[in-house]
Enzyme design. Structure first.
Site, mmCIF file in Angstrom:
data_model
loop_
_atom_site.group_PDB
_atom_site.id
_atom_site.type_symbol
_atom_site.label_atom_id
_atom_site.label_comp_id
_atom_site.label_asym_id
_atom_site.label_seq_id
_atom_site.Cartn_x
_atom_site.Cartn_y
_atom_site.Cartn_z
ATOM 1 N N HIS A 270 -39.557 -9.591 -20.321
ATOM 2 C CA HIS A 270 -40.869 -9.337 -19.717
ATOM 3 C C HIS A 270 -41.513 -10.654 -19.356
ATOM 4 O O HIS A 270 -41.345 -11.643 -20.063
ATOM 5 C CB HIS A 270 -41.764 -8.564 -20.700
ATOM 6 C CG HIS A 270 -42.934 -7.930 -20.037
ATOM 7 N ND1 HIS A 270 -44.128 -8.578 -19.840
ATOM 8 C CD2 HIS A 270 -43.079 -6.695 -19.497
ATOM 9 C CE1 HIS A 270 -44.966 -7.769 -19.211
ATOM 10 N NE2 HIS A 270 -44.357 -6.624 -18.991
ATOM 11 N N GLU A 326 -39.509 -0.147 -20.868
ATOM 12 C CA GLU A 326 -38.611 0.747 -20.143
ATOM 13 C C GLU A 326 -37.472 1.317 -20.991
ATOM 14 O O GLU A 326 -36.951 2.382 -20.694
ATOM 15 C CB GLU A 326 -38.006 0.018 -18.933
ATOM 16 C CG GLU A 326 -39.024 -0.562 -17.978
ATOM 17 C CD GLU A 326 -39.716 0.459 -17.108
ATOM 18 O OE1 GLU A 326 -40.063 1.533 -17.632
ATOM 19 O OE2 GLU A 326 -39.903 0.187 -15.922
HETATM 20 N N1 ACO Z 1 -30.947 -9.411 -19.282
HETATM 21 C C1 ACO Z 1 -30.294 -10.584 -19.156
HETATM 22 N N2 ACO Z 1 -30.901 -11.750 -18.869
HETATM 23 C C2 ACO Z 1 -32.216 -11.710 -18.709
HETATM 24 C C3 ACO Z 1 -32.960 -10.534 -18.837
HETATM 25 C C4 ACO Z 1 -32.275 -9.344 -19.133
HETATM 26 N N3 ACO Z 1 -32.912 -8.181 -19.244
HETATM 27 N N4 ACO Z 1 -34.278 -10.802 -18.620
HETATM 28 C C5 ACO Z 1 -34.345 -12.112 -18.371
HETATM 29 N N5 ACO Z 1 -33.109 -12.657 -18.411
HETATM 30 C C6 ACO Z 1 -32.757 -14.068 -18.206
HETATM 31 C C7 ACO Z 1 -32.568 -14.378 -16.737
HETATM 32 O O1 ACO Z 1 -31.228 -14.168 -16.335
HETATM 33 C C8 ACO Z 1 -32.964 -15.828 -16.691
HETATM 34 O O2 ACO Z 1 -31.912 -16.606 -17.169
HETATM 35 P P1 ACO Z 1 -31.522 -17.991 -16.426
HETATM 36 O O3 ACO Z 1 -32.803 -18.780 -16.350
HETATM 37 O O4 ACO Z 1 -30.492 -18.569 -17.330
HETATM 38 O O5 ACO Z 1 -31.023 -17.592 -15.081
HETATM 39 C C9 ACO Z 1 -34.087 -15.919 -17.708
HETATM 40 O O6 ACO Z 1 -33.848 -14.862 -18.634
HETATM 41 C C10 ACO Z 1 -35.475 -15.756 -17.128
HETATM 42 O O7 ACO Z 1 -35.475 -14.662 -16.225
HETATM 43 P P2 ACO Z 1 -36.586 -14.457 -15.103
HETATM 44 O O8 ACO Z 1 -36.177 -13.355 -14.210
HETATM 45 O O9 ACO Z 1 -36.948 -15.767 -14.488
HETATM 46 O O10 ACO Z 1 -37.799 -14.094 -15.999
HETATM 47 P P3 ACO Z 1 -38.991 -13.158 -15.617
HETATM 48 O O11 ACO Z 1 -40.110 -13.510 -16.460
HETATM 49 O O12 ACO Z 1 -39.253 -13.124 -14.158
HETATM 50 O O13 ACO Z 1 -38.330 -11.764 -16.046
HETATM 51 C C11 ACO Z 1 -38.043 -9.454 -15.816
HETATM 52 C C12 ACO Z 1 -38.993 -10.585 -16.212
HETATM 53 C C13 ACO Z 1 -37.932 -9.407 -14.292
HETATM 54 C C14 ACO Z 1 -38.652 -8.138 -16.311
HETATM 55 C C15 ACO Z 1 -36.626 -9.666 -16.451
HETATM 56 O O14 ACO Z 1 -36.731 -9.803 -17.834
HETATM 57 C C16 ACO Z 1 -35.646 -8.550 -16.082
HETATM 58 O O15 ACO Z 1 -35.083 -8.559 -14.989
HETATM 59 N N6 ACO Z 1 -35.450 -7.554 -16.999
HETATM 60 C C17 ACO Z 1 -34.575 -6.445 -16.723
HETATM 61 C C18 ACO Z 1 -35.291 -5.413 -15.852
HETATM 62 C C19 ACO Z 1 -36.371 -4.660 -16.580
HETATM 63 O O16 ACO Z 1 -36.205 -4.241 -17.739
HETATM 64 N N7 ACO Z 1 -37.511 -4.452 -15.878
HETATM 65 C C20 ACO Z 1 -38.685 -3.759 -16.430
HETATM 66 C C21 ACO Z 1 -39.757 -4.734 -16.815
HETATM 67 S S1 ACO Z 1 -41.072 -4.000 -17.638
HETATM 68 C C22 ACO Z 1 -42.133 -3.508 -16.448
HETATM 69 O O17 ACO Z 1 -42.280 -4.045 -15.411
HETATM 70 C C23 ACO Z 1 -42.907 -2.284 -16.700
#
Ligand code: ACO
Length: 389
Positions: A270, A326
């Site tokens: 998140h 989620e």
């Molecule tokens: N699985 C694997 N790796 C992850 C995950 C995950 N669920 N979430 C973050 N990471 C990793 C990314 O790959 C990234 O790694 P890197 O820097 O080595 O490439 C790092 O963590 C940071 O990721 P970002 O996308 O920059 O972080 P952000 O703060 O934008 O992420 C997000 C938030 C988009 C929700 C992300 O955690 C994600 O994609 N999760 C999976 C999708 C999900 O569950 N979405 C629902 C969110 S809740 C809501 O909106 C109601």
């Protein structure tokens, strides 16, 4: 993440930026506390009706008995949708559109009955329009879903709650009180959550003195994406795929394969929470109640959660990637009897009141939202006619 370009601070994704103030909710990402209009989420989510929570969001306090009675009556009389919307949803179903696209078009079509509206038409008129959107969105979703299944739409009932009426319109049967409660708890849990992407979209739209229907239409578009509202379907797929592979002993291999392939594990991570999302706490309790009769299933899911957290810490050390809302949304909505394809639209159904409350708040003290973007392209290029390019 912020970077500095020519002495200018760039906040990619606007991460960490405060764009305004709000009295709607506080998302404490460090401690995992969600406060809505002064109440901690856990205080009311599994007790209040959804109508009480809509009232809280729109008017700032829970209604008394009389206020609730007239509010419930008001919403229940606004549930029927216009003929033109029904026809549109029927066409969307035969075009095999995604439910979120159908909802986006359905909500936009309500402009047919509001006529021309621009921003500042007064709070009361805006609440009227907002309540019409809140009341009709479940009717639209149920009708679209039934059309998709080759069935006819079912008219809404006035004597059922927001959640029960939706399930009735979807299935033709009144839901059990356990299902009604679980869906209500879900709607209460995800109704409001600060300046997330879809809420921000709505506030940007009303800040131009556009209108509420345009704002909700835009918010639905923003919520559709898997990084925001589209994650619970894939989260549920993961649970069942691990089950089919043979159960919890297969979880580690399954999750490692995904992480080795640079896939994200849906339902985890998140932008704001550095600890477990408090909404996951509320929904995991709701799921536990719902799956009482399915022996060992709830425990199987929590064991998957533990494995994912452990492996995310191994693959992304120090990132503190935790369970988000989620993961347990998937479980609760599955327990209510809903299919994964409809999950993100149920999220939209829940979030509509939060969106509208934010749009109204934006209009109360409006300033056009217009950030800047740093140009990094070339300068002083010369025009060359197409023959000479
Ligand atoms: N699985 C694997 N790796 C992850 C995950 C995950 N669920 N979430 C973050 N990471 C990793 C990314 O790959 C990234 O790694 P890197 O820097 O080595 O490439 C790092 O963590 C940071 O990721 P970002 O996308 O920059 O972080 P952000 O703060 O934008 O992420 C997000 C938030 C988009 C929700 C992300 O955690 C994600 O994609 N999760 C999976 C999708 C999900 O569950 N979405 C629902 C969110 S809740 C809501 O909106 C109601």
């Amino acid at each position: 993440m912020s970077t500095i370009t020519n002495e200018l601070q760039i906040y990619k994704g606007l991460e960490g930026i405060y764009a305004d103030t709000t009295t709607l909710s506080n998302v404490n990402g460090k401690e995992g506390i969600l406060t809505i209009r002064g109440y901690r989420l856990e205080e009311f989510a599994d007790k209040a009706s959804h109508e009480e929570v809509i009232y809280l969001l729109l008017y700032g306090k829970f209604p008394n008995k009389q206020q609730l009675k007239s509010f419930v009556e008001k919403i229940s009389h606004l549930r029927e949708i216009p003929e033109i919307t029904i026809n549109l949803l029927r066409a969307a179903a035969s075009a095999k559109n995604h439910p979120m696209d159908a909802l986006r078009m359905g909500v936009a079509s309500l402009s047919i009955e509001t006529g021309e509206i621009f921003g500042d038409v007064g709070r009361e008129r805006n609440i009227e329009v907002g309540l019409r959107v809140i009341a009709t969105l479940p009717t639209m979703l149920a009708a679209f879903w039934r059309f998709k299944e080759g069935k006819e739409a079912i008219h809404p009932r006035k004597d059922l709650s927001h959640a029960a009426n939706f399930l009735y319109m979807l299935t033709g049967q009144e839901p059990s009180s356990a299902r009604e409660r679980a869906l209500t708890t879900y709607l209460n849990t995800v109704g409001e959550h600060g300046l997330n992407a879809s809420t921000f979209t709505g506030r940007v739209i009303v800040s131009t003195d556009s209108d509420l229907i345009s704002a909700v239409t835009g918010s639905i578009g923003a919520l559709k994406g898997p990084k925001h509202g589209g994650a619970p379907g894939p989260a549920l797929d993961m649970i069942f795929e691990i089950q089919e592979l043979g159960g919890i002993d297969q979880a580690e291999k399954y999750i490692r394969t995904k992480l080795d392939n640079k896939e994200r594990i849906m339902g985890f991570g998140h932008r704001v929470y550095e600890v477990r999302d408090p909404r996951a706490y509320v929904l995991s309790h709701a799921a536990k109640d719902l799956f009482q009769d399915r022996q060992g299933f709830y425990e199987f899911v929590t064991a998957i959660e533990d494995k994912v957290i452990k492996l995310l810490e191994e693959y992304k050390p120090g990132r503190r990637i935790q369970t988000n809302v989620e993961f347990y949304t998937a479980l609760v909505l599955h327990g209510v009897g809903l299919e994964p394809d409809i999950f993100s639209s149920i999220f939209a159904m829940a979030r509509t009141s939060g969106w509208i409350a934010h749009d109204l708040e934006q209009l109360e003290n409006n300033r056009l939202i217009r950030p800047r973007i740093k140009y990094t392209g070339d300068f002083d290029k010369k025009w060359v006619s197409v023959e000479n390019r």
